[in-house]
Scaffold this active site. Sequence first.
Site, PDB file in Angstrom:
ATOM      1  N   CYS A   1       0.837  -1.194   0.000  1.00  0.00           N
ATOM      2  CA  CYS A   1       0.000   0.000   0.000  1.00  0.00           C
ATOM      3  C   CYS A   1       0.882   1.259   0.000  1.00  0.00           C
ATOM      4  O   CYS A   1       1.530   1.546  -1.001  1.00  0.00           O
ATOM      5  CB  CYS A   1      -0.980  -0.046   1.174  1.00  0.00           C
ATOM      6  SG  CYS A   1      -2.360   1.120   0.984  1.00  0.00           S
TER       7      CYS A   1
ATOM      8  N   HIS B   1      -3.404  -5.811   1.077  1.00  0.00           N
ATOM      9  CA  HIS B   1      -2.838  -5.975   2.419  1.00  0.00           C
ATOM     10  C   HIS B   1      -2.778  -7.454   2.816  1.00  0.00           C
ATOM     11  O   HIS B   1      -3.599  -7.941   3.596  1.00  0.00           O
ATOM     12  CB  HIS B   1      -3.667  -5.192   3.437  1.00  0.00           C
ATOM     13  CG  HIS B   1      -3.458  -3.716   3.365  1.00  0.00           C
ATOM     14  ND1 HIS B   1      -2.417  -3.082   4.011  1.00  0.00           N
ATOM     15  CD2 HIS B   1      -4.149  -2.750   2.716  1.00  0.00           C
ATOM     16  CE1 HIS B   1      -2.474  -1.783   3.776  1.00  0.00           C
ATOM     17  NE2 HIS B   1      -3.522  -1.557   2.985  1.00  0.00           N
TER      18      HIS B   1
ATOM     19  N   GLU C   1      -0.923  -8.730   4.837  1.00  0.00           N
ATOM     20  CA  GLU C   1      -0.643  -8.828   6.283  1.00  0.00           C
ATOM     21  C   GLU C   1      -1.900  -8.716   7.137  1.00  0.00           C
ATOM     22  O   GLU C   1      -1.853  -8.937   8.348  1.00  0.00           O
ATOM     23  CB  GLU C   1       0.368  -7.740   6.695  1.00  0.00           C
ATOM     24  CG  GLU C   1      -0.210  -6.357   6.965  1.00  0.00           C
ATOM     25  CD  GLU C   1      -0.595  -5.557   5.736  1.00  0.00           C
ATOM     26  OE1 GLU C   1      -1.018  -4.396   5.894  1.00  0.00           O
ATOM     27  OE2 GLU C   1      -0.495  -6.080   4.605  1.00  0.00           O
TER      28      GLU C   1
END
Length: 201
Positions: free
Chosen positions: A41, A171, A173
């Site tokens: 990002c 994302h 994560e």
Amino acid sequence: FSAGDEPDGSGKFIANILQNPKIKESMKQFLDNDGLVLGICNGFQALIKSGLLPYGDVDSVNSNSPTLFRNNINRHISRVVSTKIVSNNSPWMSSFIVGETHNIPVSHGEGKFVVTKEFAEELFNNGQVITQYCDEDGNVTMDKEYNLNGSTYAIEGIVSKCGKILGKMGHSERYEDGLLKNIAGNKMQDLFSNGVNYFKK
């Protein structure tokens, strides 16, 4: 979210830091010593604005370079998108099979990957495009229902030529077991274990 995440905020800020001669030299040494770099990002924005992507160094940005721009709808988007692995030409991607898909959260206002046709062809030919936005059937698409930000050629993530620097908008994560239970599909995109395993070899 430097400067309130104003246009290019974080990307400009971090790219500026990377121009510091000491930091630039440290980054070069880090990569020469087989280090890995990951930007997700805003981190992807920084890698693009600095030149680390797609070139692998800080001093190569020019008027033809790819960039990240405001989403087509001109506002922040926060949803889960489908992405397709189109290259595993990176230590970060080593466990993935070309063609597999993942459902990944996105949350950004400036995630539209913009690139010329000629430069896109070069990236694809080099295996530097690693992921593209796709529909539920795994078809890469420019349809705004799936390619939410309007990225050129539906590009979601790229790597440097050497594969050691990776940037993407989704994302990876933000998922762990027990989350996104109401979302179907493969949600575990474990780039991080791939990075660790690269150094365990």
